[in-house]
Design a protein around this motif. Structure first.
Motif, PDB file in Angstrom:
ATOM      1  N   GLN A 256       0.796  -1.226   0.000  1.00 20.37           N
ATOM      2  CA  GLN A 256       0.000   0.000   0.000  1.00 20.37           C
ATOM      3  C   GLN A 256       0.828   1.277   0.000  1.00 20.37           C
ATOM      4  OE1 GLN A 256      -3.255  -0.042  -0.485  1.00 20.37           O
ATOM      5  NE2 GLN A 256      -3.213  -2.292  -0.522  1.00 20.37           N
TER       6      GLN A 256
ATOM      7  N   ASP B 154      -8.284  -0.810   3.340  1.00 18.38           N
ATOM      8  CA  ASP B 154      -7.111  -0.088   2.851  1.00 18.38           C
ATOM      9  C   ASP B 154      -7.451   1.300   2.336  1.00 18.38           C
ATOM     10  OD1 ASP B 154      -4.834  -1.866   3.247  1.00 18.38           O
ATOM     11  OD2 ASP B 154      -5.836  -3.202   1.833  1.00 18.38           O
TER      12      ASP B 154
ATOM     13  N   LEU C  30      -5.512   4.585   3.570  1.00 17.99           N
ATOM     14  CA  LEU C  30      -4.779   5.450   2.640  1.00 17.99           C
ATOM     15  C   LEU C  30      -5.336   6.875   2.653  1.00 17.99           C
ATOM     16  CD1 LEU C  30      -4.242   2.983  -0.317  1.00 17.99           C
ATOM     17  CD2 LEU C  30      -2.556   3.770   1.355  1.00 17.99           C
TER      18      LEU C  30
END
Length: 205
Positions: free
Chosen positions: A137, A190, A194
């Motif tokens: 990521q 995720d 983020l």
């Protein structure tokens, strides 16, 4: 440090050659054992002799520390993949332990987690290679010598299992991220994580 021994250039070259003959990376205690067996002219007590040689080679930019007590030649595979040979076995152990403890009642009830992988080590190696030994990521390179930057196995769906798709025939639920990212992510998705990272990064400019 008592007994710290930088060694002569000849001794340091000998250490480099020994590392090269052992795949480019070794634990300090392994190098110390060889040095003692071959009677290198250094102080052997508590391995300070080879510790000094290795740290001098680090200062000279010829080796890097890839894990606690482990050193690799600059340019070797282990130096460029963040100590993956150590990380893969650590992740295998912790994943098996996590799965074994899933569902047990201790101070709290742990979620049941299942391991669905024909060969988890192979799955880990493929993931690491596909990700270029970086966090899936954040793209931060893994570094086994820095706890926060160690590779960590993460489930894309935190409610799912450790499934690489080889048993179920489905899509892999696995990715490798840094330990820090995994701990900060928790049970978030995720995209949520983020979004938070970008917000913090933008505010810090």
């Amino acid at each position: 440090m008592a007994g710290y021994h930088r060694g002569t250039e000849q001794l340091r070259e000998r250490a480099v050659d020994t590392l090269r003959r052992h795949g480019g990376a070794m634990q300090n205690h392994e190098l110390a054992r060889i040095a003692k067996e071959e009677d290198w002219p250094i102080h052997h007590e508590k391995m300070w002799g080879t510790h000094g040689l290795l740290n001098t080679l680090r200062e000279e930019g010829r080796v890097v520390k890839v894990a606690p007590g482990r050193y690799a030649l600059v340019g070797s595979l282990e130096a460029t993949n963040g100590g993956w040979s150590i990380a893969r076995n650590r992740i295998l152990r912790t994943t098996r332990s996590t799965v074994a403890n899933g569902g047990k009642t201790v101070a709290r009830h742990l979620k049941i987690k299942r391991l669905d992988a024909v060969d988890l080590l192979r799955a880990l190696d493929l993931l690491a290679e596909q990700q270029d030994y970086c966090c899936a990521q954040t793209k931060v390179p893994f570094d086994e010598s820095v706890p926060d930057l160690r590779a960590s196995l993460d489930r894309l769906d935190s409610d799912g299992h450790y499934d690489d798709g080889t048993v179920t025939g489905g899509t892999s639920n696995l990715q490798l991220v840094t330990h820090w990212y995994n701990m900060a992510k928790g049970t978030r998705h995720d995209y949520e994580m983020l979004k938070l990272l970008r917000l913090h990064a933008a505010t810090m400019k």
